[in-house]
Structure formats: structure tokens, C-alpha cells
Design a protein around this motif. Structure first.
Motif, PDB file in Angstrom:
ATOM      1  N   GLU A   1       0.731  -0.981  -0.213  1.00  0.00           N
ATOM      2  CA  GLU A   1      -0.076  -0.034   0.157  1.00  0.00           C
ATOM      3  C   GLU A   1       0.991   1.146  -0.139  1.00  0.00           C
ATOM      4  O   GLU A   1       1.942   1.358   1.004  1.00  0.00           O
ATOM      5  N   ILE A   2       0.488   2.361  -0.974  1.00  0.00           N
ATOM      6  CA  ILE A   2       1.233   3.430  -0.900  1.00  0.00           C
ATOM      7  C   ILE A   2       0.215   4.306  -0.046  1.00  0.00           C
ATOM      8  O   ILE A   2      -0.791   4.677  -0.564  1.00  0.00           O
ATOM      9  N   THR A   3       0.891   4.814   1.071  1.00  0.00           N
ATOM     10  CA  THR A   3      -0.152   5.639   1.887  1.00  0.00           C
ATOM     11  C   THR A   3       0.169   7.128   1.866  1.00  0.00           C
ATOM     12  O   THR A   3      -0.692   7.891   1.845  1.00  0.00           O
ATOM     13  N   GLU A   4       1.332   7.662   1.286  1.00  0.00           N
ATOM     14  CA  GLU A   4       1.690   8.890   0.831  1.00  0.00           C
ATOM     15  C   GLU A   4       2.511   8.857  -0.256  1.00  0.00           C
ATOM     16  O   GLU A   4       2.990   7.812  -0.667  1.00  0.00           O
ATOM     17  N   PRO A   5       2.907   9.746  -0.981  1.00  0.00           N
ATOM     18  CA  PRO A   5       3.663  10.089  -2.179  1.00  0.00           C
ATOM     19  C   PRO A   5       4.863   9.236  -2.143  1.00  0.00           C
ATOM     20  O   PRO A   5       5.485   8.363  -2.974  1.00  0.00           O
ATOM     21  N   ASP A   6       5.538   9.356  -0.790  1.00  0.00           N
ATOM     22  CA  ASP A   6       6.894   8.571  -0.713  1.00  0.00           C
ATOM     23  C   ASP A   6       6.767   7.369   0.313  1.00  0.00           C
ATOM     24  O   ASP A   6       7.899   6.874   0.593  1.00  0.00           O
ATOM     25  N   THR A   7       5.708   7.018   0.692  1.00  0.00           N
ATOM     26  CA  THR A   7       5.598   6.006   1.835  1.00  0.00           C
ATOM     27  C   THR A   7       4.934   4.680   1.300  1.00  0.00           C
ATOM     28  O   THR A   7       3.840   4.802   0.782  1.00  0.00           O
ATOM     29  N   ILE A   8       5.467   3.473   1.531  1.00  0.00           N
ATOM     30  CA  ILE A   8       4.803   2.346   1.193  1.00  0.00           C
ATOM     31  C   ILE A   8       5.100   1.095   2.369  1.00  0.00           C
ATOM     32  O   ILE A   8       6.123   1.219   3.070  1.00  0.00           O
ATOM     33  N   VAL A   9       4.275   0.347   2.412  1.00  0.00           N
ATOM     34  CA  VAL A   9       4.171  -0.677   3.278  1.00  0.00           C
ATOM     35  C   VAL A   9       3.721  -1.822   2.731  1.00  0.00           C
ATOM     36  O   VAL A   9       2.793  -1.951   2.071  1.00  0.00           O
ATOM     37  N   PHE A  10       4.652  -2.928   2.967  1.00  0.00           N
ATOM     38  CA  PHE A  10       4.546  -4.278   2.168  1.00  0.00           C
ATOM     39  C   PHE A  10       3.730  -5.054   3.455  1.00  0.00           C
ATOM     40  O   PHE A  10       3.915  -5.026   4.517  1.00  0.00           O
ATOM     41  N   GLY A  11       2.642  -5.699   2.918  1.00  0.00           N
ATOM     42  CA  GLY A  11       2.001  -6.593   3.580  1.00  0.00           C
ATOM     43  C   GLY A  11       2.768  -7.727   3.605  1.00  0.00           C
ATOM     44  O   GLY A  11       3.836  -8.141   3.591  1.00  0.00           O
ATOM     45  N   PRO A  12       2.082  -8.981   4.343  1.00  0.00           N
ATOM     46  CA  PRO A  12       2.772 -10.418   4.698  1.00  0.00           C
ATOM     47  C   PRO A  12       3.309 -10.736   3.355  1.00  0.00           C
ATOM     48  O   PRO A  12       2.614 -10.672   2.497  1.00  0.00           O
ATOM     49  N   THR A  13       4.474 -11.398   3.598  1.00  0.00           N
ATOM     50  CA  THR A  13       4.994 -12.055   2.267  1.00  0.00           C
ATOM     51  C   THR A  13       5.038 -13.800   2.213  1.00  0.00           C
ATOM     52  O   THR A  13       5.333 -14.329   3.263  1.00  0.00           O
ATOM     53  N   GLY A  14       4.343 -13.962   1.020  1.00  0.00           N
ATOM     54  CA  GLY A  14       4.230 -15.550   1.072  1.00  0.00           C
ATOM     55  C   GLY A  14       5.472 -15.956   0.089  1.00  0.00           C
ATOM     56  O   GLY A  14       5.936 -15.204  -0.674  1.00  0.00           O
ATOM     57  N   THR A  15       6.032 -17.054   0.238  1.00  0.00           N
ATOM     58  CA  THR A  15       7.138 -17.439  -0.420  1.00  0.00           C
ATOM     59  C   THR A  15       6.708 -19.119  -0.794  1.00  0.00           C
ATOM     60  O   THR A  15       6.236 -19.824   0.000  1.00  0.00           O
ATOM     61  N   THR A  16       7.596 -19.636  -1.831  1.00  0.00           N
ATOM     62  CA  THR A  16       7.803 -21.040  -2.103  1.00  0.00           C
ATOM     63  C   THR A  16       8.637 -21.365  -1.052  1.00  0.00           C
ATOM     64  O   THR A  16       9.346 -20.820  -0.336  1.00  0.00           O
ATOM     65  N   MET A  17       9.066 -22.791  -1.090  1.00  0.00           N
ATOM     66  CA  MET A  17       9.491 -23.296  -0.079  1.00  0.00           C
ATOM     67  C   MET A  17      10.873 -24.340  -0.520  1.00  0.00           C
ATOM     68  O   MET A  17      11.154 -25.313  -0.023  1.00  0.00           O
ATOM     69  N   MET A  18      11.407 -23.669  -1.419  1.00  0.00           N
ATOM     70  CA  MET A  18      12.619 -24.450  -2.063  1.00  0.00           C
ATOM     71  C   MET A  18      13.813 -24.229  -1.129  1.00  0.00           C
ATOM     72  O   MET A  18      14.058 -23.382  -0.409  1.00  0.00           O
ATOM     73  N   ALA A  19      14.835 -25.375  -0.967  1.00  0.00           N
ATOM     74  CA  ALA A  19      15.783 -25.442  -0.152  1.00  0.00           C
ATOM     75  C   ALA A  19      17.146 -24.790  -0.827  1.00  0.00           C
ATOM     76  O   ALA A  19      17.137 -25.159  -2.276  1.00  0.00           O
ATOM     77  N   GLY A  20      17.983 -24.425  -0.416  1.00  0.00           N
ATOM     78  CA  GLY A  20      19.313 -24.011  -1.429  1.00  0.00           C
ATOM     79  C   GLY A  20      20.313 -23.896  -0.439  1.00  0.00           C
ATOM     80  O   GLY A  20      20.296 -24.191   0.850  1.00  0.00           O
ATOM     81  N   PRO A  21      21.695 -23.338  -0.975  1.00  0.00           N
ATOM     82  CA  PRO A  21      22.714 -23.212  -0.309  1.00  0.00           C
ATOM     83  C   PRO A  21      22.539 -22.369   1.079  1.00  0.00           C
ATOM     84  O   PRO A  21      21.698 -21.346   1.064  1.00  0.00           O
ATOM     85  N   GLU A  22      22.926 -22.802   2.259  1.00  0.00           N
ATOM     86  CA  GLU A  22      22.833 -21.796   3.485  1.00  0.00           C
ATOM     87  C   GLU A  22      23.133 -20.383   3.437  1.00  0.00           C
ATOM     88  O   GLU A  22      21.972 -19.655   3.973  1.00  0.00           O
ATOM     89  N   ASP A  23      23.849 -20.024   2.604  1.00  0.00           N
ATOM     90  CA  ASP A  23      24.268 -18.454   2.587  1.00  0.00           C
ATOM     91  C   ASP A  23      23.115 -17.826   1.605  1.00  0.00           C
ATOM     92  O   ASP A  23      22.945 -16.742   1.988  1.00  0.00           O
ATOM     93  N   VAL A  24      22.698 -18.384   0.599  1.00  0.00           N
ATOM     94  CA  VAL A  24      21.575 -17.904  -0.356  1.00  0.00           C
ATOM     95  C   VAL A  24      20.406 -17.791   0.712  1.00  0.00           C
ATOM     96  O   VAL A  24      19.670 -16.688   0.676  1.00  0.00           O
ATOM     97  N   MET A  25      19.940 -18.915   1.526  1.00  0.00           N
ATOM     98  CA  MET A  25      18.832 -19.040   2.284  1.00  0.00           C
ATOM     99  C   MET A  25      18.959 -17.819   3.195  1.00  0.00           C
ATOM    100  O   MET A  25      17.958 -17.103   3.646  1.00  0.00           O
ATOM    101  N   LYS A  26      20.170 -17.470   3.752  1.00  0.00           N
ATOM    102  CA  LYS A  26      20.294 -16.521   4.941  1.00  0.00           C
ATOM    103  C   LYS A  26      20.130 -15.086   4.131  1.00  0.00           C
ATOM    104  O   LYS A  26      19.446 -14.454   4.829  1.00  0.00           O
TER     105      LYS A  26
END
Length: 138
Positions: free
Chosen positions: A68-93
Motif C-alpha cells: 500500500e502506498i499511503t503517501e507519495p513516498d511511503t510504502i508498506v508491504f503486507g505479509p510475504t508468501g514464498t515458495t519453500m525450496m531449499a538451497g545453499p545456506e548462505d543464499v537462504m540466509k
């Protein structure tokens, strides 16, 4: 003589006002790649759909959510969904750090070619535009 002065003054004021106008850019249909590296060899992508107020992207996993853009330069991201693939530890971190950053973002600055997201604490990430709706519609 007065008419000439007024005409010159009016022209000058019109040029000055045009020069002072701020360019307004939209997130809609744009896709960006993060410039900074988070200690892992991974490309971080984010794209926006303003009609639906949705964002989506990819790190190791695909992620998505609403914003949601609440003011001209203000943005709020809602909850983020993701897929669940595993990968190298440094990439996951790096992915987890990025998603946590995204949840804390409150401000953005956009130009024709870049997007900067930042938190109230001053942490920021810069992204470069890699595609736009205008480019894909040609």
C-alpha cells in the motif's frame, strides 16, 4: 513598456515553474534487480502491479504479497508468501535477511531507472529497473 516587462516576467515564471516540477514515476509494471549483494551469489528481483497493489519477485524462492502506498513516498508491504525450496545456506540466509528488510520498509524513492527502498532506521536497498510494462507492450 510595462506590457513588455509583464510579458517577460510571465515567461520567466512559466519556465521557472516548469523547471521546478518533480518528475513522477510509477511502480506499475516495473521489475527491478537489487544492486547490493547480501553476502551470497544471488540475484534479487522485485516487480509491481499497481492495479492490484501486488508485488512479486525471486531470490532463491519466489515471493509475493500486497503493498500500500499511503503517501507519495511511503510504502508498506503486507505479509510475504514464498515458495519453500531449499538451497545453499548462505543464499537462504540472504533471502531471509532481504524478506525481513522488506517487511520493515516504509519509504521509497523512484526515478526513471532506479528504486530505493528504506526503513525508518535508515537501512536502504537500491534496485535498478530491468524491465517495464511500456517495454514489454511494444
Amino acid at each position: 513598456m510595462n506590457i513588455k516587462k509583464n510579458l517577460i516576467l510571465a515567461c520567466f515564471m512559466g519556465l521557472f515553474a516548469a523547471a521546478c516540477q518533480k518528475e513522477v514515476y510509477s511502480l506499475n509494471g516495473n521489475t527491478y534487480r537489487m544492486v547490493q549483494k547480501l553476502g551470497a551469489p544471488v540475484e534479487i528481483i522485485i516487480g509491481f502491479d499497481e492495479q492490484e497493489n501486488r508485488f512479486a519477485g525471486k531470490v532463491l524462492n519466489r515471493y509475493f504479497g500486497s503493498y500500500e502506498i499511503t503517501e507519495p513516498d511511503t510504502i508498506v508491504f503486507g505479509p510475504t508468501g514464498t515458495t519453500m525450496m531449499a538451497g545453499p545456506e548462505d543464499v537462504m540466509k540472504a533471502e531471509q535477511e532481504y524478506l525481513q528488510f522488506l517487511n520493515n520498509v516504509r519509504n521509497y524513492k523512484i526515478t526513471q531507472t532506479t528504486l530505493e527502498l528504506s526503513t525508518p532506521e535508515g537501512e536502504s536497498r537500491t534496485f535498478e529497473k530491468i524491465s517495464s510494462q511500456e517495454q514489454t507492450e511494444e
